[in-house]
Design a protein around this motif. Structure first.
Motif, PDB file in Angstrom:
ATOM      1  N   ASP A  23       0.808  -1.218   0.000  1.00  0.00           N
ATOM      2  CA  ASP A  23       0.000   0.000   0.000  1.00  0.00           C
ATOM      3  C   ASP A  23       0.846   1.274   0.000  1.00  0.00           C
ATOM      4  N   GLY A  24       2.141   1.115  -0.186  1.00  0.00           N
ATOM      5  CA  GLY A  24       3.025   2.277  -0.203  1.00  0.00           C
ATOM      6  C   GLY A  24       3.551   2.680   1.157  1.00  0.00           C
ATOM      7  N   SER A  25       3.077   2.029   2.197  1.00  0.00           N
ATOM      8  CA  SER A  25       3.527   2.395   3.542  1.00  0.00           C
ATOM      9  C   SER A  25       4.943   1.893   3.790  1.00  0.00           C
ATOM     10  N   SER A  26       5.640   2.620   4.629  1.00  0.00           N
ATOM     11  CA  SER A  26       7.013   2.210   4.950  1.00  0.00           C
ATOM     12  C   SER A  26       7.019   0.905   5.742  1.00  0.00           C
ATOM     13  N   ASP A  27       5.932   0.610   6.461  1.00  0.00           N
ATOM     14  CA  ASP A  27       5.867  -0.651   7.204  1.00  0.00           C
ATOM     15  C   ASP A  27       5.950  -1.845   6.254  1.00  0.00           C
ATOM     16  N   PHE A  28       5.208  -1.794   5.147  1.00  0.00           N
ATOM     17  CA  PHE A  28       5.274  -2.864   4.153  1.00  0.00           C
ATOM     18  C   PHE A  28       6.689  -2.952   3.597  1.00  0.00           C
ATOM     19  N   ARG A  57       8.644   1.328  -4.930  1.00  0.00           N
ATOM     20  CA  ARG A  57       9.744   2.009  -5.626  1.00  0.00           C
ATOM     21  C   ARG A  57      10.655   2.732  -4.632  1.00  0.00           C
ATOM     22  N   SER A  58      10.618   2.306  -3.381  1.00  0.00           N
ATOM     23  CA  SER A  58      11.408   2.974  -2.353  1.00  0.00           C
ATOM     24  C   SER A  58      12.892   2.703  -2.522  1.00  0.00           C
TER      25      SER A  58
END
Length: 129
Positions: A23-28, A57-58
């Motif tokens: 979902d784009g969260s940093s946790d994922f 895409r981090s």
């Protein structure tokens, strides 16, 4: 959480599910990076395959893919390079070179190999223009 389960097969499935549902969260992203650095090579390989085409895409995930370019397994290196190519990473050319020879038996119709050849051809065209 399943990503920390003692069973590698469970960690693989958690990585696949997380990559698909990202979902784009940093946790994922943090969990995926952890799985890409798993102590078990098979877990790293399967999660790299899932992440290569995934939406994350981090920088952290890209850096974790770069670290997989030193793996012994050709498929893992190929997934890492393909993942960097899909992210338009500045070190894609180096990553493709680190995969090794792209003309491997059994990989003639592999979309990742095709993408690497296309990237190399386009890069050569840009240099000669």
């Amino acid at each position: 959480m399943l990503a920390g389960d003692e069973d590698g097969a469970v960690r693989i499935e958690a990585g696949r599910a997380l990559s698909a549902a990202h979902d784009g969260s940093s946790d994922f992203g943090d969990v995926l990076v952890g799985l890409l650095r798993d102590p078990v090579a098979g877990v790293r390989a399967c999660v790299a395959e899932a992440v290569a085409d995934g939406p994350d895409r981090s920088t952290a995930v890209a850096d974790a893919l770069v670290s997989l370019l030193d793996e012994d397994d050709f498929g893992t290196r190929l997934d890492a390079a393909y993942g960097l190519l899909r992210r338009d990473h500045p070190h894609t050319g180096e990553a493709i070179d680190r995969v090794g020879p792209l003309n491997r038996p059994g990989f003639e119709h592999d979309h990742r190999i095709s993408a690497c050849w296309t990237w190399k051809w386009e890069a050569a065209q840009q240099r000669s223009a």
